[in-house]
Design a protein around this motif. Structure first.
Motif, PDB file in Angstrom:
ATOM      1  N   LEU A   1      -3.443 -14.793 -17.467  1.00 55.30           N
ATOM      2  CA  LEU A   1      -3.153 -14.879 -15.962  1.00 55.30           C
ATOM      3  C   LEU A   1      -3.411 -13.442 -15.405  1.00 55.30           C
ATOM      4  CD1 LEU A   1       0.394 -17.223 -15.810  1.00 55.30           C
ATOM      5  CD2 LEU A   1      -1.978 -17.797 -15.293  1.00 55.30           C
ATOM      6  N   ILE A   2      -3.431 -12.214 -15.955  1.00 59.57           N
ATOM      7  CA  ILE A   2      -3.499 -11.689 -15.212  1.00 59.57           C
ATOM      8  C   ILE A   2      -5.235 -11.121 -14.787  1.00 59.57           C
ATOM      9  CG2 ILE A   2      -4.321 -10.367 -17.279  1.00 59.57           C
ATOM     10  CD1 ILE A   2      -2.679  -8.298 -14.118  1.00 59.57           C
ATOM     11  N   LEU A   3      -6.609 -11.949 -15.271  1.00 59.64           N
ATOM     12  CA  LEU A   3      -7.474 -12.308 -14.779  1.00 59.64           C
ATOM     13  C   LEU A   3      -8.006 -12.614 -14.010  1.00 59.64           C
ATOM     14  CD1 LEU A   3      -9.540 -13.384 -18.469  1.00 59.64           C
ATOM     15  CD2 LEU A   3      -9.076 -11.377 -17.669  1.00 59.64           C
TER      16      LEU A   3
ATOM     17  N   ASN B   1      -4.984  -1.251  -9.864  1.00 58.95           N
ATOM     18  CA  ASN B   1      -4.365  -1.338 -10.979  1.00 58.95           C
ATOM     19  C   ASN B   1      -4.993  -1.930 -12.118  1.00 58.95           C
ATOM     20  OD1 ASN B   1      -2.212   0.999 -11.258  1.00 58.95           O
ATOM     21  ND2 ASN B   1      -2.243  -0.475  -9.423  1.00 58.95           N
ATOM     22  N   VAL B   2      -6.233  -1.637 -13.144  1.00 61.84           N
ATOM     23  CA  VAL B   2      -5.946  -2.401 -14.096  1.00 61.84           C
ATOM     24  C   VAL B   2      -6.099  -2.266 -15.022  1.00 61.84           C
ATOM     25  CG1 VAL B   2      -9.049  -3.076 -14.484  1.00 61.84           C
ATOM     26  CG2 VAL B   2      -8.662  -2.290 -12.633  1.00 61.84           C
ATOM     27  N   SER B   3      -5.538  -3.909 -15.691  1.00 57.29           N
ATOM     28  CA  SER B   3      -4.591  -3.519 -16.418  1.00 57.29           C
ATOM     29  C   SER B   3      -5.836  -4.178 -17.702  1.00 57.29           C
ATOM     30  CB  SER B   3      -3.784  -4.783 -17.009  1.00 57.29           C
ATOM     31  OG  SER B   3      -4.601  -5.974 -17.051  1.00 57.29           O
TER      32      SER B   3
ATOM     33  N   GLN C   1       1.590  11.462  -4.312  1.00 58.22           N
ATOM     34  CA  GLN C   1       2.480  10.185  -3.446  1.00 58.22           C
ATOM     35  C   GLN C   1       3.555  10.199  -4.440  1.00 58.22           C
ATOM     36  OE1 GLN C   1      -0.462   7.373  -6.751  1.00 58.22           O
ATOM     37  NE2 GLN C   1       1.236   5.345  -5.470  1.00 58.22           N
ATOM     38  N   GLY C   2       4.180   8.771  -4.067  1.00 58.57           N
ATOM     39  CA  GLY C   2       5.380   9.655  -3.776  1.00 58.57           C
ATOM     40  C   GLY C   2       6.668   8.438  -2.593  1.00 58.57           C
ATOM     41  N   TYR C   3       7.907   8.362  -2.585  1.00 59.37           N
ATOM     42  CA  TYR C   3       8.413   7.653  -1.722  1.00 59.37           C
ATOM     43  C   TYR C   3       8.337   9.340  -0.394  1.00 59.37           C
ATOM     44  CZ  TYR C   3      10.087   4.356  -4.753  1.00 59.37           C
ATOM     45  OH  TYR C   3       9.923   3.284  -5.154  1.00 59.37           O
ATOM     46  N   LEU C   4       8.524  10.828  -1.273  1.00 57.67           N
ATOM     47  CA  LEU C   4       8.759  11.701  -0.100  1.00 57.67           C
ATOM     48  C   LEU C   4       8.104  11.038   1.339  1.00 57.67           C
ATOM     49  CD1 LEU C   4       9.395  14.486   0.547  1.00 57.67           C
ATOM     50  CD2 LEU C   4       7.340  15.020  -0.859  1.00 57.67           C
TER      51      LEU C   4
ATOM     52  N   TYR D   1       1.195  -0.816  -0.060  1.00 53.89           N
ATOM     53  CA  TYR D   1      -0.282   0.288   0.139  1.00 53.89           C
ATOM     54  C   TYR D   1       1.012   1.345   0.241  1.00 53.89           C
ATOM     55  CZ  TYR D   1      -3.269  -3.458   1.185  1.00 53.89           C
ATOM     56  OH  TYR D   1      -4.503  -4.548   0.823  1.00 53.89           O
ATOM     57  N   GLN D   2       0.480   1.993  -1.048  1.00 58.34           N
ATOM     58  CA  GLN D   2       1.377   3.748  -1.257  1.00 58.34           C
ATOM     59  C   GLN D   2       0.722   4.655  -0.437  1.00 58.34           C
ATOM     60  OE1 GLN D   2       4.301   4.925  -4.778  1.00 58.34           O
ATOM     61  NE2 GLN D   2       5.174   5.227  -3.311  1.00 58.34           N
ATOM     62  N   LYS D   3       0.788   5.411  -0.134  1.00 61.37           N
ATOM     63  CA  LYS D   3       0.236   6.217   0.795  1.00 61.37           C
ATOM     64  C   LYS D   3      -0.076   7.196  -0.422  1.00 61.37           C
ATOM     65  CE  LYS D   3       2.343   7.320   5.086  1.00 61.37           C
ATOM     66  NZ  LYS D   3       2.835   8.224   5.890  1.00 61.37           N
TER      67      LYS D   3
HETATM   68  P1  C2E Z   1       1.436   1.967 -11.406  1.00 60.49           P
HETATM   69  O1  C2E Z   1       0.634   2.509 -11.140  1.00 60.49           O
HETATM   70  O2  C2E Z   1       2.352   3.638 -12.225  1.00 60.49           O
HETATM   71  O3  C2E Z   1       2.509   2.705  -9.710  1.00 60.49           O
HETATM   72  C1  C2E Z   1       3.287   3.734 -10.003  1.00 60.49           C
HETATM   73  C2  C2E Z   1       5.067   2.879  -9.529  1.00 60.49           C
HETATM   74  O4  C2E Z   1       5.555   3.483  -9.023  1.00 60.49           O
HETATM   75  C3  C2E Z   1       5.000   2.032  -8.624  1.00 60.49           C
HETATM   76  O5  C2E Z   1       5.746   1.021  -8.907  1.00 60.49           O
HETATM   77  C4  C2E Z   1       6.320   2.206  -7.357  1.00 60.49           C
HETATM   78  O6  C2E Z   1       6.529   1.470  -6.909  1.00 60.49           O
HETATM   79  C5  C2E Z   1       6.555   3.703  -8.018  1.00 60.49           C
HETATM   80  N1  C2E Z   1       6.367   4.578  -7.194  1.00 60.49           N
HETATM   81  C6  C2E Z   1       5.860   4.830  -6.739  1.00 60.49           C
HETATM   82  N2  C2E Z   1       6.452   6.209  -5.905  1.00 60.49           N
HETATM   83  C7  C2E Z   1       7.422   6.634  -5.841  1.00 60.49           C
HETATM   84  C8  C2E Z   1       8.640   7.567  -6.311  1.00 60.49           C
HETATM   85  O7  C2E Z   1       8.850   8.611  -4.994  1.00 60.49           O
HETATM   86  N3  C2E Z   1      10.211   7.099  -6.828  1.00 60.49           N
HETATM   87  C9  C2E Z   1       9.761   6.260  -7.855  1.00 60.49           C
HETATM   88  N4  C2E Z   1      11.045   6.456  -8.667  1.00 60.49           N
HETATM   89  N5  C2E Z   1       8.681   5.296  -8.365  1.00 60.49           N
HETATM   90  C10 C2E Z   1       7.978   5.181  -6.974  1.00 60.49           C
HETATM   91  P2  C2E Z   1       6.037  -0.758  -9.062  1.00 60.49           P
HETATM   92  O8  C2E Z   1       4.908  -1.135  -8.040  1.00 60.49           O
HETATM   93  O9  C2E Z   1       6.832  -1.715  -9.265  1.00 60.49           O
HETATM   94  O10 C2E Z   1       4.428  -0.834 -10.028  1.00 60.49           O
HETATM   95  C11 C2E Z   1       4.495  -0.750 -11.379  1.00 60.49           C
HETATM   96  C12 C2E Z   1       3.850  -0.566 -11.907  1.00 60.49           C
HETATM   97  O11 C2E Z   1       3.082  -2.188 -11.937  1.00 60.49           O
HETATM   98  C13 C2E Z   1       2.744  -0.037 -11.843  1.00 60.49           C
HETATM   99  O12 C2E Z   1       2.579   1.298 -12.147  1.00 60.49           O
HETATM  100  C14 C2E Z   1       1.607  -0.622 -12.566  1.00 60.49           C
HETATM  101  O13 C2E Z   1       1.596  -0.434 -14.159  1.00 60.49           O
HETATM  102  C15 C2E Z   1       1.546  -2.083 -12.013  1.00 60.49           C
HETATM  103  N6  C2E Z   1       1.293  -2.397 -11.318  1.00 60.49           N
HETATM  104  C16 C2E Z   1       1.686  -2.863  -9.672  1.00 60.49           C
HETATM  105  N7  C2E Z   1       0.736  -3.701  -9.214  1.00 60.49           N
HETATM  106  C17 C2E Z   1      -0.227  -4.180  -9.989  1.00 60.49           C
HETATM  107  C18 C2E Z   1      -1.786  -5.018 -10.383  1.00 60.49           C
HETATM  108  O14 C2E Z   1      -2.306  -5.178  -9.282  1.00 60.49           O
HETATM  109  N8  C2E Z   1      -2.715  -5.127 -11.459  1.00 60.49           N
HETATM  110  C19 C2E Z   1      -1.789  -4.563 -12.515  1.00 60.49           C
HETATM  111  N9  C2E Z   1      -2.814  -4.927 -13.867  1.00 60.49           N
HETATM  112  N10 C2E Z   1      -0.923  -3.427 -12.336  1.00 60.49           N
HETATM  113  C20 C2E Z   1      -0.231  -3.901 -11.363  1.00 60.49           C
END
Ligand code: C2E
Ligand code: MG
Ligand code: MG
Length: 631
Positions: A439-441, A472-474, A611-614, A398-400
């Motif tokens: 498998l995404i389904l 996130n929905v693909s 939303q972010g690491y900050l 979970y990311q804030k």
């Molecule tokens: P996204 O939806 O754009 O998710 C944001 C991504 O940016 C996340 O990577 C998150 O960890 C990362 N992020 C957040 N804050 C920061 C920051 O301050 N700096 C940097 N550099 N990165 C940050 P994550 O978790 O690796 O996910 C990557 C992508 O995978 C997601 O992009 C999303 O498109 C997909 N994804 C993740 N979970 C799911 C899911 O449950 N279902 C589907 N279909 N796709 C998912």
């Protein structure tokens, strides 16, 4: 012995009859069968005389008539055979026709009256050179017979194939007395055979060899390469965006386009190169015997690839309209010994083609060993991924998401795979593959259920009760027919408040069937579910689409946020997105916010959501929940 002991067939009445004849006329003659001492049975002719003097005597003369029986039987068989389906023709030693049968007339069109006395050469077509007949007669003289396929001409001029056997009949003196020719019309058979070959080995649309024939030729080419040590190359050619043409212009236009591609390939390549269509918009060119030096061979293959690119890229005029086209080409060199054989070579070329696509299409790529590693990874990944779903190896982080006062508004759920033997696997390593494999389904369903379940747990909690969760929905999930029903069901089953659920969609979904997308979004919106457009700015969305979609939020892609304080372009883009959001009445959230400076600039332009690491990295639920428990 009594007669009964000898006679094998005669019954009492017949014996009585014979005796009667004997008595009245003094003699009798009949046929019967006798059993010899060794048990063998023979056809016999019995002639009997009754001589009354001396008390009366029967004299019987018995003749073995098996030879006669045999000849008669043969004649009977011969007569039947002669009038069978096969055409028959008997000639004298000089070749003059003596006799023909019904089937002969049926096949050739000549009646027996028309051909008797003529030479069979009236049946000839012009298909065979004179040597053919010379060879044929030489064999008949040498071996007494000839058999083979031959093209003749019917009376009406039609040329047809037949299967002909000629044998000579010799007299006791060894001289030829007759020639017998028998033949069957094999037109239908040949047609069927051609059809079978064509169906089995050729693509029906383009008439190019299919995958089977290609693999066959590739196998052959590989064998040749082991002898001459020359490299060959396999070019895997894929038309970019063919689906769009098919979907928008219809399959007829698509088909014509494929035929035109096949035509251009044929024109460009040499006759000895194999061009195949594997199906869809995928073509393969097999180049043989290029060079013994690998680099030289690669250079040659590349030249051919580039030439093909040029030829294929020229605009296509289909049903009066002009269409541009581009292609992605993957090249794999081969030479024996080739590990994995022909299938491996094809796979490598396919992979290289895939790389060309990834590199932005309209380009050409060679297979290289690094790709191999990627391929192997993919293989284990796929099989492990199948298991992961059923064995509960996924977890949600979970990311804030906060507002400009730093207040927690909710969280984005981010998927991780807890692989039994590896570190936590991130979505970039398995989401694409799970989309390809479908498998995404089940995975997506699990994520949604998990998120809704969490919302339900939080319900009523003073600090967590109104937190929103973004899922996130693909595209693949959204496109499935029952997506809306699935979401509804999960909401019902978990009892989660739909208004707290936000679905994140991406711009790639806008590429096809936007009407369906909008319809589904509207239905879900009616339930209270909200929508965000993820990674905004990286894709293709046009403003007109944006207006049509029932969205609530835009998520500025992190790539723009990253260099916000260094790159003036990014600054302008972010500013524009925020303004646009305001104009369209959409919230805007920035993702990937890592520094105070970035946050400050976003605020300056009117951004309120971050939303972010900050503010926090994606965290397991226990850690995330501590956040608001401690408040
Ligand atoms: P996204 O939806 O754009 O998710 C944001 C991504 O940016 C996340 O990577 C998150 O960890 C990362 N992020 C957040 N804050 C920061 C920051 O301050 N700096 C940097 N550099 N990165 C940050 P994550 O978790 O690796 O996910 C990557 C992508 O995978 C997601 O992009 C999303 O498109 C997909 N994804 C993740 N979970 C799911 C899911 O449950 N279902 C589907 N279909 N796709 C998912
Ligand atoms: Mg997202
Ligand atoms: Mg994103």
């Amino acid at each position: 012995m009594r007669i009964h002991d000898l006679d094998a067939t005669m019954d009492e009445t017949q014996i009585a009859l014979a005796m009667e004849g004997l008595k009245t006329m003094g003699h009798a003659r009949f046929e019967s069968k006798h059993r010899a001492k060794d048990g063998g049975v023979w056809p016999v002719e019995v002639s009997k005389v009754y001589l009354p003097h001396g008390g009366g005597r029967h004299y019987a003369f018995i003749r073995d008539i098996s030879e006669r029986y045999r000849t008669e039987e043969e004649l009977r068989v011969a007569a039947t055979v002669f009038d069978a389906q096969e055409a028959m023709m008997v000639t004298d030693p000089a070749g003059n026709i003596l006799r023909v049968n019904q089937a002969f007339t049926k096949i050739t069109g000549y009646t027996s009256a028309e051909v008797i006395g003529k030479n069979p050469r009236i049946l000839k077509s012009q298909r065979h050179p004179p040597e053919f007949y010379v060879d044929m007669w030489r064999q008949i003289e040498r071996e007494g017979s000839w058999q083979g396929e031959i093209w003749d001409q019917r009376k009406n001029g039609e040329v047809y194939p037949k299967w002909l056997s000629i044998s000579c009949v010799k007299g006791k003196d060894g001289k030829v007395t007759h020639y017998v020719g028998s033949f069957a019309d094999i037109t239908a058979y040949k047609e069927a055979q051609d059809e079978v070959v064509s169906l089995a080995f050729y693509d029906q649309l383009t008439e190019l060899p299919n995958r089977r024939l290609l693999l066959d030729r590739l196998g052959h080419a590989l064998a040749v390469s082991s002898r001459n040590k020359m490299y060959g190359a396999l070019l895997y050619i894929d038309l970019d965006h063919f689906k769009t043409i098919n979907d928008t212009q219809g399959h007829d236009v698509g088909d014509v386009m494929l035929q035109e591609i096949a035509r251009r390939l044929r024109l460009t390549m040499r006759d000895e190169d194999t061009i195949a269509r594997l199906g869809g918009d995928e073509f393969v060119v097999l180049l043989e015997e290029l060079n013994a030096d690998q680099e030289q061979a690669a250079a040659q293959a590349k030249r051919v690839g580039n030439k093909l690119m040029d030829v294929l890229r020229a605009a296509y005029v289909l049903q009066g309209k002009e269409y541009p086209a581009s292609f992605s080409i993957g090249i794999a060199l081969y030479r024996e010994p080739a590990e994995g054989g022909i299938h491996e070579i094809l796979k490598r070329a396919d992979m290289a083609m895939y790389e060309a696509k990834k590199a932005g299409r309209n380009t050409l790529r060679f297979f290289d060993p690094a790709m191999q590693v990627a391929l192997e990874n993919r293989a284990w990944l796929e099989s492990d991924l199948r298991r992961a779903s059923s064995e509960g190896q996924f977890i949600l982080l979970y990311q804030k998401q906060v507002d400009n006062h730093g207040c927690l508004m909710g969280a984005e759920t981010l998927l991780r795979w807890q692989h039994p033997e590896r570190n936590l696997v991130g979505p970039e390593d398995f989401i694409a593959l799970s989309e390809e494999t479908g498998l995404i389904l089940p995975i997506g369903q699990w994520v949604l259920k998990e998120a809704c379940h969490r919302l339900k747990i939080w319900e009523g909690d003073a600090s967590a009760g109104n937190l929103m969760l973004s899922v996130n929905v693909s595209a693949r999930e959204f496109q499935q027919e029952y997506f809306v029903e699935n979401v509804k069901r999960i909401l019902n089953e978990t009892g989660a408040n739909p208004a707290l659920l936000e679905l994140e969609i991406t711009e790639s979904m806008l590429l096809n069937n936007i009407d369906d997308l909008i319809k589904k979004m509207r239905t879900l919106r009616e339930l209270g579910v909200t929508f965000a457009l993820d990674d905004f700015g990286t894709g293709y969305s046009s403003l007109s689409y944006l207006k049509k979609l029932p969205l609530n939020r835009l998520k500025i892609d992190q790539s723009f946020v990253q260099d916000l304080d260094k790159d003036a372009n990014d600054e302008a883009i972010v500013q524009t997105i925020i303004q646009m959001g305001q104009t369209l009445g959409l919230e805007v959230i920035a993702e990937g916010v890592e520094t105070r400076a970035q946050c400050a600039m976003l605020e300056l332009y009117g951004g309120h959501n971050f939303q972010g690491y900050l503010f926090g990295k994606p965290a397991p639920i226990e850690i995330f929940e501590q956040e608001f428990a401690n408040r």
